[in-house]
Design an enzyme around this catalytic site. Structure first.
Site, PDB file in Angstrom:
ATOM      1  N   GLU A   1      35.129  20.605  36.199  1.00 22.52           N
ATOM      2  CA  GLU A   1      35.911  19.355  36.150  1.00 22.52           C
ATOM      3  C   GLU A   1      37.134  19.505  37.046  1.00 22.52           C
ATOM      4  O   GLU A   1      37.834  20.498  36.974  1.00 22.52           O
ATOM      5  CB  GLU A   1      36.307  19.084  34.687  1.00 22.52           C
ATOM      6  CG  GLU A   1      37.356  18.025  34.479  1.00 22.52           C
ATOM      7  CD  GLU A   1      37.025  16.664  35.089  1.00 22.52           C
ATOM      8  OE1 GLU A   1      35.895  16.175  34.890  1.00 22.52           O
ATOM      9  OE2 GLU A   1      37.894  16.113  35.800  1.00 22.52           O
TER      10      GLU A   1
ATOM     11  N   GLY B   1      30.568  10.026  37.661  1.00 20.33           N
ATOM     12  CA  GLY B   1      30.805   8.655  37.200  1.00 20.33           C
ATOM     13  C   GLY B   1      29.869   7.701  37.922  1.00 20.33           C
ATOM     14  O   GLY B   1      29.067   8.115  38.769  1.00 20.33           O
TER      15      GLY B   1
ATOM     16  N   HIS C   1      35.342   6.079  -1.913  1.00 23.50           N
ATOM     17  CA  HIS C   1      35.434   7.537  -2.091  1.00 23.50           C
ATOM     18  C   HIS C   1      34.088   8.043  -2.610  1.00 23.50           C
ATOM     19  O   HIS C   1      33.510   7.406  -3.488  1.00 23.50           O
ATOM     20  CB  HIS C   1      36.528   7.876  -3.103  1.00 23.50           C
ATOM     21  CG  HIS C   1      36.522   9.343  -3.489  1.00 23.50           C
ATOM     22  ND1 HIS C   1      37.056  10.314  -2.676  1.00 23.50           N
ATOM     23  CD2 HIS C   1      36.010   9.972  -4.578  1.00 23.50           C
ATOM     24  CE1 HIS C   1      36.894  11.495  -3.251  1.00 23.50           C
ATOM     25  NE2 HIS C   1      36.254  11.319  -4.410  1.00 23.50           N
TER      26      HIS C   1
END
Ligand code: FAD
Length: 452
Positions: free
Chosen positions: A201, A265, A434
């Site tokens: 990177e 990308g 919960h």
């Protein structure tokens, strides 16, 4: 010549969503698709990777069966069988796309569409040699892998993300150029099969477009699992030599691996789209309603270049269809969650503390670890935490990061709260079931409140 109220070019998540929304609003809709309905998302991206991620999660569960009181002999997994499952998953969703569009009355045209004017589309090559005319047009042609300067992918040794779904065996070693979410997800999958993974990177952290805490956390996890991470490192060249990927770093160091993934990308797919016929050279000038400077034409999804995520594509498509019906509902990029399906999972939404400061806000943050949450302990998923960010002046929640738990599922709660600008105190009093992982979000909120 066929006439429509709306013609959409591209049948990925953006095009499909726009077509369904417009058809449900009783518009006459035509959709042109050049390859397969579903786009990158269904065939090469979100769904195939998540099918592999699901298989890996199942495998991990089996490997830890003894921790749950069930000692099991676990056979070595075979990657090709995971890929077979992946194909079945893709097949199911792909078929659903076609059925849905058909039921909604969307007219499907097969072939490569090109704009020839603000209301005209030519289907240039395909099964359907046709010209279409439309009051409105939505461009939804997606994106293509970005290029690494000087490196030409061959699809066998030097791969782009588009080649990953064709991989049926796991290489002994793989170098990932780019430390974004695709490289991190695939790196973590391949490592489970013993592949020696190196991630290169160029910036100083993994996941550079995410909250810095995310990159630092995942790097530690990766190093613990034996993935190698090279940060602040640039590749000068890459080539195929003796059937292997040979990479030379800027420092002159040479790295060799069985395969390399080029993951710098993606870039908007606008080639041969005929943009010049409407006086444009790209699709970057969209406004918040995804409208281009030519007012009856919209660009949605990856082609808009805004975020390159399927849920953004879907949201942008809805925005465009609303807008062309005279109902403004702007696309809000800052409230787009970003998820990484590594193990543990990561999800982030809203502003980081750094971004908040740069906007003149006074960020306060508080974290709560999953190791103190009942459900997480019961499920043996102790890694990770929730960090919330609020603005000290307005007391509103402005962002959140989840590492671990069911991060990608849980982030929607924080997304809604940040988008609605919910005050921290009000969020604290929301009743959360919960035991659940979401209790960590609420506990972080209570810790934030204590600082306000
Ligand atoms: C490996 C990988 C993993 C990913 N994982 C995720 C994830 O987990 N979550 C997430 O949100 N996003 C993920 N993405 C990104 C996601 O796939 C894209 O953001 C999404 O597919 C963009 O949708 P779209 O509709 O804009 O374009 P696409 O899905 O690319 O669809 C565009 C369609 O247009 C068609 N087309 C192109 N040009 C023409 C033309 N001229 N005429 C007719 N048809 C044309 C194409 O054939 C294609 O079907 C991933 C991407 C990759 C590569």
């Amino acid at each position: 010549m066929k006439r429509y109220d709306l013609v959409i070019i591209g049948g990925g998540p953006a095009g499909y969503t726009a077509a369904m929304a417009a058809a449900q609003a009783n518009m006459r809709v035509g959709l042109v698709e050049n390859e397969r309905l579903g786009g990158v998302c269904i065939h090469k991206g979100c769904i195939p990777t998540k099918s592999l991620v699901a298989s890996c999660r199942f495998m991990r569960g089996l490997q830890h069966a003894e921790d749950f009181g069930m000692p099991l002999q676990v056979p070595d997994p075979v990657f090709a069988t995971l890929v077979n499952r992946q194909k079945r998953v893709v097949g199911k969703l792909w078929e659903q796309y076609r059925v849905d569009l058909d039921h909604a009355g969307v007219m499907l045209h097969r072939g490569f569409a090109q704009l020839t004017g603000p209301n005209q589309i030519k289907i240039a090559a395909g099964y359907d040699d046709d010209n279409l005319e439309a009051d409105h047009i939505i461009l939804a042609t997606g994106s293509v892998p970005g290029e690494v300067p000087g490196v030409k992918p061959d699809g066998k040794i030097l791969l782009t993300t588009d080649h990953l779904v064709q991989m049926t065996t796991v290489p002994k070693s793989m170098i990932m150029l780019g430390g974004g979410y695709v490289a991190c997800t695939y790196g973590s999958i391949l490592r489970m099969f013993g592949c020696e993974v190196t991630i290169i990177e160029k910036s100083d952290r993994l996941l550079p477009s995410y909250d810095p805490e995310a990159g630092q956390f995942i790097q530690k996890q990766f190093e613990r699992k034996g993935l190698k991470v090279l940060l602040s490192t640039t590749v000068a060249s890459a080539s195929v030599e003796n059937n292997q990927a040979c990479l030379t770093l800027d420092s002159g160091e040479k790295l060799i691996s069985e395969r390399a993934l080029l993951a710098p990308g993606r870039v908007p797919n606008i080639s041969n789209l005929g943009l010049e016929s409407i006086g444009l050279s790209d699709t970057s000038a969209v406004n918040e309603f995804m409208q281009l400077p030519v007012e009856n034409i919209y660009a949605t999804g990856d082609i808009s270049g805004i975020s390159m995520l399927a849920h953004s594509a879907i949201a942008q498509a809805r925005t465009a269809v609303y807008h062309l019906q005279g109902r403004p509902a702007p696309y809000r990029h800052e409230f787009t969650p970003k998820c990484v399906y590594t193990s543990p999972e990561i999800a982030h939404v809203g502003l980081t503390a750094e971004e908040a400061r740069s906007r003149g806000l006074q960020p306060l943050t508080a974290s709560f670890p999953f190791s103190a949450v009942g459900r997480a302990v019961a499920m043996g998923e102790l890694d990770g935490l929730v960090t919330l960010t609020a603005d000290a002046k307005s007391h509103q929640l402005i962002g959140g990061l989840i590492i671990g738990g069911q991060a990608a599922e849980m982030i929607s709660l924080i997304t809604l709260a940040t988008q609605r600008r919910v005050p921290v105190e009000e969020f604290c009093h929301t009743i959360i079931p919960h035991p659940t992982f979401c209790e960590a979000i609420q506990e972080a909120a209570w810790k934030l409140k204590a600082q306000l």
